[in-house]
Design a protein around this motif. Structure first.
Motif, PDB file in Angstrom:
ATOM      1  N   VAL A   1      31.312  45.504  44.934  1.00 33.40           N
ATOM      2  CA  VAL A   1      31.834  44.894  44.981  1.00 33.40           C
ATOM      3  C   VAL A   1      32.974  43.016  44.489  1.00 33.40           C
ATOM      4  O   VAL A   1      33.590  42.873  44.545  1.00 33.40           O
ATOM      5  CB  VAL A   1      32.236  44.756  47.372  1.00 33.40           C
ATOM      6  N   ASP A   2      31.275  42.700  43.932  1.00 29.76           N
ATOM      7  CA  ASP A   2      31.476  41.275  43.569  1.00 29.76           C
ATOM      8  C   ASP A   2      33.094  42.213  42.547  1.00 29.76           C
ATOM      9  O   ASP A   2      33.293  41.095  41.734  1.00 29.76           O
ATOM     10  CB  ASP A   2      30.531  40.889  42.887  1.00 29.76           C
ATOM     11  N   PHE A   3      32.126  43.172  41.659  1.00 31.55           N
ATOM     12  CA  PHE A   3      32.688  43.511  40.181  1.00 31.55           C
ATOM     13  C   PHE A   3      34.473  43.855  40.679  1.00 31.55           C
ATOM     14  O   PHE A   3      35.638  43.406  39.656  1.00 31.55           O
ATOM     15  CB  PHE A   3      32.725  44.310  39.508  1.00 31.55           C
ATOM     16  N   LEU A   4      34.704  44.730  41.438  1.00 29.86           N
ATOM     17  CA  LEU A   4      36.220  45.184  42.082  1.00 29.86           C
ATOM     18  C   LEU A   4      37.225  44.065  42.360  1.00 29.86           C
ATOM     19  O   LEU A   4      37.950  43.251  41.917  1.00 29.86           O
ATOM     20  CB  LEU A   4      36.298  45.304  42.851  1.00 29.86           C
ATOM     21  N   ARG A   5      36.565  42.603  42.761  1.00 31.31           N
ATOM     22  CA  ARG A   5      37.051  40.997  43.352  1.00 31.31           C
ATOM     23  C   ARG A   5      37.485  40.784  41.744  1.00 31.31           C
ATOM     24  O   ARG A   5      38.868  40.172  42.129  1.00 31.31           O
ATOM     25  CB  ARG A   5      36.196  40.683  44.368  1.00 31.31           C
ATOM     26  N   ALA A   6      36.781  40.631  41.273  1.00 36.29           N
ATOM     27  CA  ALA A   6      36.990  40.365  39.793  1.00 36.29           C
ATOM     28  C   ALA A   6      37.841  40.878  39.463  1.00 36.29           C
ATOM     29  O   ALA A   6      39.247  40.258  38.251  1.00 36.29           O
ATOM     30  CB  ALA A   6      35.720  40.008  38.831  1.00 36.29           C
ATOM     31  N   ILE A   7      38.388  41.994  39.589  1.00 36.67           N
ATOM     32  CA  ILE A   7      39.509  42.939  38.417  1.00 36.67           C
ATOM     33  C   ILE A   7      40.730  42.733  38.856  1.00 36.67           C
ATOM     34  O   ILE A   7      41.409  42.692  38.852  1.00 36.67           O
ATOM     35  CB  ILE A   7      38.511  44.266  38.686  1.00 36.67           C
ATOM     36  N   ARG A   8      40.161  42.312  40.827  1.00 34.50           N
ATOM     37  CA  ARG A   8      41.782  42.780  41.549  1.00 34.50           C
ATOM     38  C   ARG A   8      41.995  41.076  41.238  1.00 34.50           C
ATOM     39  O   ARG A   8      43.526  40.690  41.114  1.00 34.50           O
ATOM     40  CB  ARG A   8      41.713  42.724  42.777  1.00 34.50           C
ATOM     41  N   ASP A   9      41.360  39.941  41.079  1.00 33.40           N
ATOM     42  CA  ASP A   9      41.594  38.903  40.761  1.00 33.40           C
ATOM     43  C   ASP A   9      42.415  38.714  39.269  1.00 33.40           C
ATOM     44  O   ASP A   9      43.411  38.034  38.901  1.00 33.40           O
ATOM     45  CB  ASP A   9      40.107  37.853  40.713  1.00 33.40           C
ATOM     46  N   PHE A  10      41.699  39.230  38.597  1.00 35.82           N
ATOM     47  CA  PHE A  10      42.419  39.253  37.182  1.00 35.82           C
ATOM     48  C   PHE A  10      43.917  40.117  36.792  1.00 35.82           C
ATOM     49  O   PHE A  10      44.603  39.261  36.697  1.00 35.82           O
ATOM     50  CB  PHE A  10      41.524  40.341  36.026  1.00 35.82           C
ATOM     51  N   GLY A  11      43.947  40.977  38.261  1.00 36.74           N
ATOM     52  CA  GLY A  11      45.579  41.457  37.975  1.00 36.74           C
ATOM     53  C   GLY A  11      46.117  40.698  39.030  1.00 36.74           C
ATOM     54  O   GLY A  11      47.490  40.941  38.449  1.00 36.74           O
ATOM     55  N   ASP A  12      46.088  39.502  39.534  1.00 35.58           N
ATOM     56  CA  ASP A  12      46.632  38.741  40.480  1.00 35.58           C
ATOM     57  C   ASP A  12      47.248  37.518  39.504  1.00 35.58           C
ATOM     58  O   ASP A  12      48.180  36.984  39.681  1.00 35.58           O
ATOM     59  CB  ASP A  12      46.237  38.159  41.628  1.00 35.58           C
ATOM     60  N   ARG A  13      46.603  37.251  38.317  1.00 32.54           N
ATOM     61  CA  ARG A  13      46.612  36.104  37.342  1.00 32.54           C
ATOM     62  C   ARG A  13      47.595  36.209  36.442  1.00 32.54           C
ATOM     63  O   ARG A  13      47.822  36.998  36.247  1.00 32.54           O
ATOM     64  CB  ARG A  13      45.412  35.584  36.430  1.00 32.54           C
ATOM     65  N   ASP A  14      48.619  34.947  36.329  1.00 28.83           N
ATOM     66  CA  ASP A  14      49.442  35.256  35.307  1.00 28.83           C
ATOM     67  C   ASP A  14      49.248  34.060  33.922  1.00 28.83           C
ATOM     68  O   ASP A  14      48.437  33.581  33.600  1.00 28.83           O
ATOM     69  CB  ASP A  14      51.222  34.267  35.601  1.00 28.83           C
ATOM     70  N   ARG A  15      48.998  35.415  33.068  1.00 23.89           N
ATOM     71  CA  ARG A  15      48.053  34.838  31.811  1.00 23.89           C
ATOM     72  C   ARG A  15      49.301  34.400  31.059  1.00 23.89           C
ATOM     73  O   ARG A  15      50.006  35.110  30.837  1.00 23.89           O
ATOM     74  CB  ARG A  15      47.556  36.391  31.057  1.00 23.89           C
ATOM     75  N   ARG A  16      48.786  33.034  30.857  1.00 30.41           N
ATOM     76  CA  ARG A  16      49.854  32.408  29.887  1.00 30.41           C
ATOM     77  C   ARG A  16      48.961  32.509  27.971  1.00 30.41           C
ATOM     78  O   ARG A  16      49.650  31.774  27.706  1.00 30.41           O
ATOM     79  CB  ARG A  16      49.710  31.025  30.274  1.00 30.41           C
ATOM     80  N   PHE A  17      48.141  33.114  27.972  1.00 31.67           N
ATOM     81  CA  PHE A  17      47.277  32.541  25.846  1.00 31.67           C
ATOM     82  C   PHE A  17      47.242  31.807  25.639  1.00 31.67           C
ATOM     83  O   PHE A  17      48.222  31.549  24.538  1.00 31.67           O
ATOM     84  CB  PHE A  17      48.358  33.732  25.521  1.00 31.67           C
ATOM     85  N   GLY A  18      47.860  30.388  26.130  1.00 29.78           N
ATOM     86  CA  GLY A  18      47.085  29.185  25.917  1.00 29.78           C
ATOM     87  C   GLY A  18      48.859  28.666  25.797  1.00 29.78           C
ATOM     88  O   GLY A  18      48.430  26.907  25.211  1.00 29.78           O
ATOM     89  N   SER A  19      49.955  28.661  26.415  1.00 26.00           N
ATOM     90  CA  SER A  19      50.556  28.368  26.269  1.00 26.00           C
ATOM     91  C   SER A  19      50.932  27.254  27.379  1.00 26.00           C
ATOM     92  O   SER A  19      49.858  27.920  28.225  1.00 26.00           O
ATOM     93  CB  SER A  19      52.354  29.687  26.802  1.00 26.00           C
TER      94      SER A  19
END
Length: 261
Positions: A243-261
């Motif tokens: 569940v720790d791992f799954l929360r990490a993946i869920r959290d990643f999917g919710d992020r707005d990735r900016r790639f340095g911008s």
């Protein structure tokens, strides 16, 4: 940056919560490459009263095998595990290091028999004890033609050393072609350096996870993680739960990735 709790539990509520987390993960947002920094093995062993920390390292290695299966089931294609740094080779107690060498060699051997998985050593083989270097090389050769989960084992690894090795390789190949250093200086690009890293040809990690609550990179994938997302878990390495791992993946999917911008 996010921290997660490590409350234990494997009962009905745990299974229901795990199922809910899986439903909340969008397959389209699952990271392609996950890097894992397993930390806290020694603290885990001391807290449980073991006479040697090798018990923690063995438990951590078993957890990493389990972690890889979670990644494979979720469709993650590349996983990098930080198992032994170049600093560890000189700073760890001699008996602890001897035990670690055996544990990592056993893990590489075990992973090389997982159907479809491809194992690759990333690091400096020349600084490793021969038995460990041989074990990593054997695992890599045995799985070379596999096309399933790609597992990078960072052993005898240091991020700054990797960049130095990449630049040395570029200079050497340029000189072999008769080029001058001035020409190389004018033409050198980040893409060239990336191609000569230990992970050359692989995608950079989308997500870097570290256990035990520590929030630092510790010389791991310095170049490759320039635009990675980070997730810090409070659980000590051997206590990491799915569940720790799954929360990490869920959290990643919710992020707005900016790639340095």
């Amino acid at each position: 940056m996010t921290r997660a709790s490590s409350t234990q539990g494997r009962g009905l509520l745990y299974r229901l919560y795990s199922s809910r987390l899986r439903r909340e993960i969008d397959a389209g947002t699952v990271p392609h490459h996950v890097a894992m920094m397993i930390d806290g093995n020694r603290r885990w062993a001391r807290q449980l009263g073991y006479t040697t920390v090798s018990h923690g390292h063995r438990a951590g290695a078993a957890k990493m095998h389990e972690f890889l299966r979670w990644c494979d089931e979720l469709g993650i294609q590349v996983v990098s595990l930080y198992l032994l740094s170049t600093d560890n080779l000189v700073k760890r107690d001699s008996q602890e290091l001897t035990d670690l060498i055996e544990i990592i060699a056993d893990l590489a051997e075990t992973l090389s028999h997982e159907p479809g998985w491809r194992v690759k050593h990333v690091g400096r083989a020349e600084v490793l004890p021969p038995v460990l270097a041989h074990g990593l090389r054997t695992a890599e050769e045995r799985t070379r033609e596999n096309t399933g989960l790609h597992v990078n084992l960072a052993v005898g690894y240091g991020g700054r050393g990797e960049i130095v090795d990449a630049v040395r390789s570029i200079i050497s190949k340029h000189q072999e072609k008769g080029g001058s250093l001035e020409e190389l200086a004018e033409s050198l690009t980040p893409e060239q350096i990336g191609e000569h890293l230990y992970t050359g040809g692989q995608p950079d990690p989308d997500l870097v996870i570290r256990t035990s609550g520590e929030q630092r990179l510790s010389d791991f994938l310095l170049w490759q993680s320039a635009h990675s997302e980070f997730y810090f878990v409070e659980a000590l390495g051997p206590d990491l739960r799915e569940v720790d791992f799954l929360r990490a993946i869920r959290d990643f999917g919710d992020r707005d990735r900016r790639f340095g911008s």
